[in-house]
Enzyme design. Structure first.
Site, PDB file in Angstrom:
ATOM      1  N   ASP A  40      -4.221   0.891 -27.998  1.00 36.56           N
ATOM      2  CA  ASP A  40      -5.185   0.614 -29.206  1.00 36.56           C
ATOM      3  C   ASP A  40      -5.520   2.282 -29.922  1.00 36.56           C
ATOM      4  OD1 ASP A  40      -8.240   0.094 -27.661  1.00 36.56           O
ATOM      5  OD2 ASP A  40      -6.368   0.782 -26.797  1.00 36.56           O
ATOM      6  N   GLU A  83       0.956  -7.614   8.438  1.00 32.34           N
ATOM      7  CA  GLU A  83       1.146  -5.913   8.514  1.00 32.34           C
ATOM      8  C   GLU A  83       2.025  -5.541   7.516  1.00 32.34           C
ATOM      9  OE1 GLU A  83      -1.059  -3.565  10.393  1.00 32.34           O
ATOM     10  OE2 GLU A  83      -1.923  -5.394   9.882  1.00 32.34           O
ATOM     11  N   PRO A 107       0.764  -1.396  -0.056  1.00 27.80           N
ATOM     12  CA  PRO A 107       0.047   0.109   0.078  1.00 27.80           C
ATOM     13  C   PRO A 107       0.894   1.163  -0.080  1.00 27.80           C
ATOM     14  CG  PRO A 107      -0.817  -1.508   1.853  1.00 27.80           C
ATOM     15  CD  PRO A 107       0.441  -1.946   1.110  1.00 27.80           C
ATOM     16  N   ARG A 163      -1.672  -8.523 -21.003  1.00 26.53           N
ATOM     17  CA  ARG A 163      -2.615  -8.279 -22.162  1.00 26.53           C
ATOM     18  C   ARG A 163      -1.792  -7.319 -23.062  1.00 26.53           C
ATOM     19  NH1 ARG A 163      -5.043  -3.523 -22.086  1.00 26.53           N
ATOM     20  NH2 ARG A 163      -6.884  -4.165 -23.354  1.00 26.53           N
TER      21      ARG A 163
HETATM   22  C1  9D3 Z   1      -4.842  -2.528   8.215  1.00 27.69           C
HETATM   23  C2  9D3 Z   1      -3.181  -2.570   7.963  1.00 27.69           C
HETATM   24  N1  9D3 Z   1      -2.606  -1.505   7.549  1.00 27.69           N
HETATM   25  C3  9D3 Z   1      -2.351  -0.573   8.930  1.00 27.69           C
HETATM   26  C4  9D3 Z   1      -2.382   0.690   8.463  1.00 27.69           C
HETATM   27  C5  9D3 Z   1      -1.401  -1.746   6.783  1.00 27.69           C
HETATM   28  C6  9D3 Z   1      -1.747  -2.794   5.720  1.00 27.69           C
HETATM   29  C7  9D3 Z   1      -0.824  -3.943   5.629  1.00 27.69           C
HETATM   30  C8  9D3 Z   1      -1.034  -4.627   4.498  1.00 27.69           C
HETATM   31  C9  9D3 Z   1      -2.791  -2.738   4.609  1.00 27.69           C
HETATM   32  C10 9D3 Z   1      -3.066  -3.737   3.892  1.00 27.69           C
HETATM   33  C11 9D3 Z   1      -1.959  -4.644   3.717  1.00 27.69           C
HETATM   34  C12 9D3 Z   1      -2.182  -5.606   2.773  1.00 27.69           C
HETATM   35  N2  9D3 Z   1      -2.432  -5.070   1.306  1.00 27.69           N
HETATM   36  C13 9D3 Z   1      -1.021  -5.156   0.347  1.00 27.69           C
HETATM   37  O1  9D3 Z   1      -0.351  -5.759   0.655  1.00 27.69           O
HETATM   38  C14 9D3 Z   1      -1.248  -4.456  -0.965  1.00 27.69           C
HETATM   39  C15 9D3 Z   1      -2.347  -3.362  -1.303  1.00 27.69           C
HETATM   40  C16 9D3 Z   1      -3.265  -2.933  -0.735  1.00 27.69           C
HETATM   41  O2  9D3 Z   1      -3.843  -3.149   0.363  1.00 27.69           O
HETATM   42  N3  9D3 Z   1      -4.062  -1.836  -1.473  1.00 27.69           N
HETATM   43  C17 9D3 Z   1      -3.755  -1.582  -2.707  1.00 27.69           C
HETATM   44  N4  9D3 Z   1      -2.386  -2.004  -3.199  1.00 27.69           N
HETATM   45  C18 9D3 Z   1      -1.926  -3.041  -2.670  1.00 27.69           C
HETATM   46  S1  9D3 Z   1      -0.507  -3.602  -3.164  1.00 27.69           S
HETATM   47  C19 9D3 Z   1      -0.289  -4.713  -1.944  1.00 27.69           C
END
Ligand code: 9D3
Length: 246
Positions: free
Chosen positions: A175, A122, A95, A160
């Protein structure tokens, strides 16, 4: 040579080719069967050294959740990279990453090999992230339960675009049909219609029945611009203001 994806995950089953998973259908499956792409999912758990096969541990400093440990991640990356001569572009799905956009997808589609690291829990211990120095990529501002579905989204978007991946019926990636705005921006698509001409009392826009391809093209571009203004003004906005010089 096909592009090679290596996915490092504690849920390798999510990348199975049978029974059909998300990537074993439609365009990605046809591309794979045509030899344009191959992927190998590796279980990070196979690289644990303790008897309980623990891939994670409690966070220093306290707090909820678990943190993926350095050692299994590092050993898995090293072992997987050695399975093929080609250098891998390392991508961590997180994230905290840069947003996945079509220009980034296009860049990734030129690479011979992508190593996708998907975390659950986490997060991953920051020290192994710094040592791997991967590109960090997010698929959007919403919370997933892990990086695996983000990896699948990235793979679908890249696959794709591979030359030969799209059939005759499908509109191509770069495209000629994707609408481009007056400033060269990518626009939202125009509305589409098919038979019957009247459905539940609703008519297809008259212009589409006119046979006047010039006016039809102009109408579609105007629809695209209007929808983009209404729904995604951010796509039309110029670059953000630069801070004034001191
Ligand atoms: C609720 C937990 N969060 C605390 C602030 C941290 C958190 C850790 C791991 C939130 C989500 C995740 C798991 N998500 C991903 O590994 C992830 C992700 C996403 O959640 N949203 C958009 N793109 C991605 S890429 C990897």
């Amino acid at each position: 040579m096909p592009i090679r994806f290596d996915i490092l995950t504690t849920f390798p089953e999510m990348f199975a080719t049978e029974p059909p998973g998300a990537l074993a259908l439609s365009i990605p499956d046809r591309a794979r069967r045509a030899g344009l792409v191959e992927w190998h999912a590796t279980n990070i758990r196979d690289f644990t050294t303790d008897k309980h096969q623990k891939t994670d541990d409690r966070p220093f400093g306290g707090g909820p959740g678990m943190v993926m440990s350095c050692q299994p991640v590092w050993d898995a990356v090293c072992a997987v990279e050695a399975m093929d001569d080609r250098p891998a572009t390392r991508v961590l799905l997180t994230p905290q990453g840069v947003p996945l956009t079509q220009p980034l997808v296009e860049e990734l589609a030129t690479m011979p090999r992508l190593l996708l690291l998907a975390g659950h829990y986490e997060g991953i211990d920051e020290r192994v992230i710094r040592k791997l120095d991967p590109m960090e990529v997010s698929i959007g501002d919403f919370v997933l339960s892990g990086g695996e579905l983000a990896a699948i989204v990235l793979m679908d978007a890249v696959i794709r675009l591979l030359p030969g991946a799209l059939g005759d019926g499908e509109s191509a990636g770069q495209d000629s049909f994707s609408p481009i705005g007056p400033g060269g921006q990518r626009l939202l698509d125009c509305p589409h219609y098919t038979r019957p001409r009247v459905w539940e009392g609703e008519e297809v826009p008259e212009i589409l029945l006119s046979g006047d391809h010039g006016r039809i093209a102009a109408w579609r571009l105007e629809q695209s611009l209007q929808r983009t203004r209404e729904r995604r003004p951010d796509l039309l906005a110029g670059p953000p203001d630069q801070p004034p010089p001191a």
